[in-house]
Design a protein around this motif. Structure first.
Motif, PDB file in Angstrom:
ATOM      1  N   HIS A  99      73.283 -17.731  13.070  1.00  0.00           N
ATOM      2  CA  HIS A  99      73.735 -16.381  13.405  1.00  0.00           C
ATOM      3  C   HIS A  99      75.339 -16.205  12.994  1.00  0.00           C
ATOM      4  CE1 HIS A  99      73.532 -12.805  16.261  1.00  0.00           C
ATOM      5  NE2 HIS A  99      74.452 -12.572  15.389  1.00  0.00           N
ATOM      6  N   VAL A 100      76.068 -17.397  13.059  1.00  0.00           N
ATOM      7  CA  VAL A 100      77.430 -17.331  12.823  1.00  0.00           C
ATOM      8  C   VAL A 100      77.601 -17.365  11.313  1.00  0.00           C
ATOM      9  CG1 VAL A 100      79.731 -18.657  12.626  1.00  0.00           C
ATOM     10  CG2 VAL A 100      78.074 -18.618  14.821  1.00  0.00           C
ATOM     11  N   VAL A 101      76.715 -18.082  10.527  1.00  0.00           N
ATOM     12  CA  VAL A 101      76.770 -18.008   9.052  1.00  0.00           C
ATOM     13  C   VAL A 101      76.315 -16.467   8.507  1.00  0.00           C
ATOM     14  CG1 VAL A 101      75.451 -18.738   7.144  1.00  0.00           C
ATOM     15  CG2 VAL A 101      76.122 -20.256   8.712  1.00  0.00           C
ATOM     16  N   PHE A 102      75.204 -15.943   9.207  1.00  0.00           N
ATOM     17  CA  PHE A 102      75.045 -14.602   8.900  1.00  0.00           C
ATOM     18  C   PHE A 102      76.049 -13.609   8.950  1.00  0.00           C
ATOM     19  CE2 PHE A 102      73.539 -10.540  10.442  1.00  0.00           C
ATOM     20  CZ  PHE A 102      72.874  -9.975   9.408  1.00  0.00           C
ATOM     21  N   SER A 103      76.721 -13.733  10.218  1.00  0.00           N
ATOM     22  CA  SER A 103      77.952 -12.860  10.646  1.00  0.00           C
ATOM     23  C   SER A 103      79.069 -13.073   9.756  1.00  0.00           C
ATOM     24  CB  SER A 103      78.351 -13.268  12.170  1.00  0.00           C
ATOM     25  OG  SER A 103      77.550 -12.984  12.852  1.00  0.00           O
ATOM     26  N   LEU A 104      79.323 -14.276   9.203  1.00  0.00           N
ATOM     27  CA  LEU A 104      80.472 -14.499   8.167  1.00  0.00           C
ATOM     28  C   LEU A 104      80.182 -13.655   6.860  1.00  0.00           C
ATOM     29  CD1 LEU A 104      81.462 -18.238   9.165  1.00  0.00           C
ATOM     30  CD2 LEU A 104      82.795 -16.133   9.556  1.00  0.00           C
ATOM     31  N   LYS A 105      79.113 -13.993   6.611  1.00  0.00           N
ATOM     32  CA  LYS A 105      78.578 -13.424   5.136  1.00  0.00           C
ATOM     33  C   LYS A 105      78.363 -11.962   5.260  1.00  0.00           C
ATOM     34  CE  LYS A 105      76.251 -17.594   3.341  1.00  0.00           C
ATOM     35  NZ  LYS A 105      74.881 -18.148   2.713  1.00  0.00           N
ATOM     36  N   GLU A 164      89.166 -15.488   5.147  1.00  0.00           N
ATOM     37  CA  GLU A 164      89.311 -14.448   3.980  1.00  0.00           C
ATOM     38  C   GLU A 164      90.908 -14.586   3.468  1.00  0.00           C
ATOM     39  OE1 GLU A 164      87.060 -12.905   2.548  1.00  0.00           O
ATOM     40  OE2 GLU A 164      85.464 -12.442   3.989  1.00  0.00           O
ATOM     41  N   GLU A 165      91.646 -14.673   4.265  1.00  0.00           N
ATOM     42  CA  GLU A 165      93.133 -14.603   3.816  1.00  0.00           C
ATOM     43  C   GLU A 165      93.318 -15.864   3.085  1.00  0.00           C
ATOM     44  OE1 GLU A 165      95.436 -14.709   7.284  1.00  0.00           O
ATOM     45  OE2 GLU A 165      95.281 -12.546   7.699  1.00  0.00           O
ATOM     46  N   ASN A 166      92.697 -16.994   3.243  1.00  0.00           N
ATOM     47  CA  ASN A 166      92.817 -18.387   2.560  1.00  0.00           C
ATOM     48  C   ASN A 166      92.120 -18.273   1.444  1.00  0.00           C
ATOM     49  OD1 ASN A 166      94.787 -19.280   4.277  1.00  0.00           O
ATOM     50  ND2 ASN A 166      93.327 -20.086   5.595  1.00  0.00           N
ATOM     51  N   GLY A 167      91.079 -17.219   0.861  1.00  0.00           N
ATOM     52  CA  GLY A 167      90.303 -17.354  -0.066  1.00  0.00           C
ATOM     53  C   GLY A 167      89.242 -18.009  -0.313  1.00  0.00           C
ATOM     54  N   GLN A 168      88.622 -18.071   0.996  1.00  0.00           N
ATOM     55  CA  GLN A 168      87.227 -18.752   1.242  1.00  0.00           C
ATOM     56  C   GLN A 168      87.186 -20.123   0.766  1.00  0.00           C
ATOM     57  OE1 GLN A 168      84.601 -15.749  -0.163  1.00  0.00           O
ATOM     58  NE2 GLN A 168      84.856 -14.508   1.491  1.00  0.00           N
ATOM     59  N   LYS A 169      87.963 -20.576   0.886  1.00  0.00           N
ATOM     60  CA  LYS A 169      88.147 -22.078   0.248  1.00  0.00           C
ATOM     61  C   LYS A 169      86.918 -22.898   0.625  1.00  0.00           C
ATOM     62  CE  LYS A 169      93.044 -22.142  -0.595  1.00  0.00           C
ATOM     63  NZ  LYS A 169      94.242 -22.287  -0.077  1.00  0.00           N
ATOM     64  N   GLU A 170      86.378 -22.503   1.978  1.00  0.00           N
ATOM     65  CA  GLU A 170      85.317 -23.515   2.504  1.00  0.00           C
ATOM     66  C   GLU A 170      84.082 -22.441   2.509  1.00  0.00           C
ATOM     67  OE1 GLU A 170      87.877 -22.626   4.312  1.00  0.00           O
ATOM     68  OE2 GLU A 170      89.062 -24.711   4.360  1.00  0.00           O
ATOM     69  N   SER A 171      82.889 -22.994   2.259  1.00  0.00           N
ATOM     70  CA  SER A 171      81.877 -22.073   2.548  1.00  0.00           C
ATOM     71  C   SER A 171      81.479 -21.449   3.891  1.00  0.00           C
ATOM     72  CB  SER A 171      80.532 -22.642   2.142  1.00  0.00           C
ATOM     73  OG  SER A 171      80.163 -23.856   3.037  1.00  0.00           O
ATOM     74  N   ALA A 172      80.897 -20.422   4.024  1.00  0.00           N
ATOM     75  CA  ALA A 172      80.712 -19.705   5.086  1.00  0.00           C
ATOM     76  C   ALA A 172      79.930 -20.853   6.174  1.00  0.00           C
ATOM     77  CB  ALA A 172      79.773 -18.577   5.038  1.00  0.00           C
ATOM     78  N   GLU A 173      78.911 -21.648   5.328  1.00  0.00           N
ATOM     79  CA  GLU A 173      78.272 -22.620   6.231  1.00  0.00           C
ATOM     80  C   GLU A 173      79.361 -23.556   6.957  1.00  0.00           C
ATOM     81  OE1 GLU A 173      75.504 -20.637   3.532  1.00  0.00           O
ATOM     82  OE2 GLU A 173      77.298 -21.643   3.231  1.00  0.00           O
ATOM     83  N   GLU A 174      80.319 -24.288   5.876  1.00  0.00           N
ATOM     84  CA  GLU A 174      81.263 -25.162   6.528  1.00  0.00           C
ATOM     85  C   GLU A 174      82.041 -24.516   7.848  1.00  0.00           C
ATOM     86  OE1 GLU A 174      83.378 -28.349   7.413  1.00  0.00           O
ATOM     87  OE2 GLU A 174      81.439 -28.137   6.375  1.00  0.00           O
ATOM     88  N   VAL A 175      82.429 -23.423   7.679  1.00  0.00           N
ATOM     89  CA  VAL A 175      83.277 -22.528   8.816  1.00  0.00           C
ATOM     90  C   VAL A 175      82.466 -22.457   9.569  1.00  0.00           C
ATOM     91  CG1 VAL A 175      84.345 -20.459   9.033  1.00  0.00           C
ATOM     92  CG2 VAL A 175      84.657 -21.522   6.986  1.00  0.00           C
ATOM     93  N   ALA A 176      81.160 -22.130   9.528  1.00  0.00           N
ATOM     94  CA  ALA A 176      80.114 -21.870  10.770  1.00  0.00           C
ATOM     95  C   ALA A 176      80.040 -23.299  11.625  1.00  0.00           C
ATOM     96  CB  ALA A 176      78.728 -21.334  10.312  1.00  0.00           C
TER      97      ALA A 176
END
Length: 185
Positions: A99-105, A164-176
């Motif tokens: 759900h978190v991955v979905f939300s970020l994307k 977003e401000e950091n330019g998405q240096k990590e994948s949504a999956e890593e942030v999740a």
């Protein structure tokens, strides 16, 4: 910001129709474009009307203020999220990894809106929008405490904005994964 053909609640007596949604979204997008170009000082109803292709009267038909228009725009983003979420099986609880991955994307498609709002000191509209969403749409049986919701909503929004401000240096999956480490259900 999501691309629409023109480049919630919160409006007065206007009915929710496809045409009114199109007009309201054009108004919201025009405000964001103006804020990107000139900051909040460059945003006034005349400039919004010109940029969005509507009359001043049309703007005032829907809204009493620019802030009300931006709040409505945020509510429409949340409504779009709810539709997408409903059509995506297997997301599980709002704090679960999928759900978190979905939300970020999902919210990434509106990054221009979120970043412009933040850059122009309108973070409170974003926070109010996510709080209202969490309070209104979470199944009551998943809620342990209102403070849990506020904590999670604020953390999720802030993490998304910084990502977003950091330019998405990590994948949504890593942030999740990082988020889920701190919000074990």
């Amino acid at each position: 910001m999501k691309n629409t053909a023109c480049s919630g609640n919160g409006y007065k007596t206007a009915q929710k129709t496809e045409r009114s949604l199109f007009t309201r979204m054009c108004i919201g997008e025009a405000i964001i474009e103006l804020m990107q170009d000139k900051g909040m000082n460059g945003v006034n109803v005349s400039a919004i009307a010109k940029r969005s292709g509507v009359s001043r009267m049309t703007f005032y038909y829907y809204y009493d203020s620019v802030q009300e228009a931006l709040t409505d725009y945020m509510k429409e983003i949340v409504a779009d999220y709810l539709k997408a979420r409903k059509n995506t099986p297997g997301l599980g609880n709002y704090q679960e990894y999928s759900h978190v991955v979905f939300s970020l994307k999902f919210f990434d498609q509106y990054k221009t809106f979120f970043l412009t709002m933040t850059q122009n000191g309108l973070h409170s509209i974003l926070m109010d929008g996510i709080n209202e969403f969490m309070l209104s749409y979470l199944p009551k049986e998943t809620v342990q405490s209102l403070y849990d919701i506020y904590y999670y909503a604020g953390g999720l929004l802030n993490t998304f904005l910084k990502w977003e401000e950091n330019g998405q240096k990590e994948s949504a999956e890593e942030v999740a994964r990082i988020i889920c480490q701190h919000t074990r259900v």
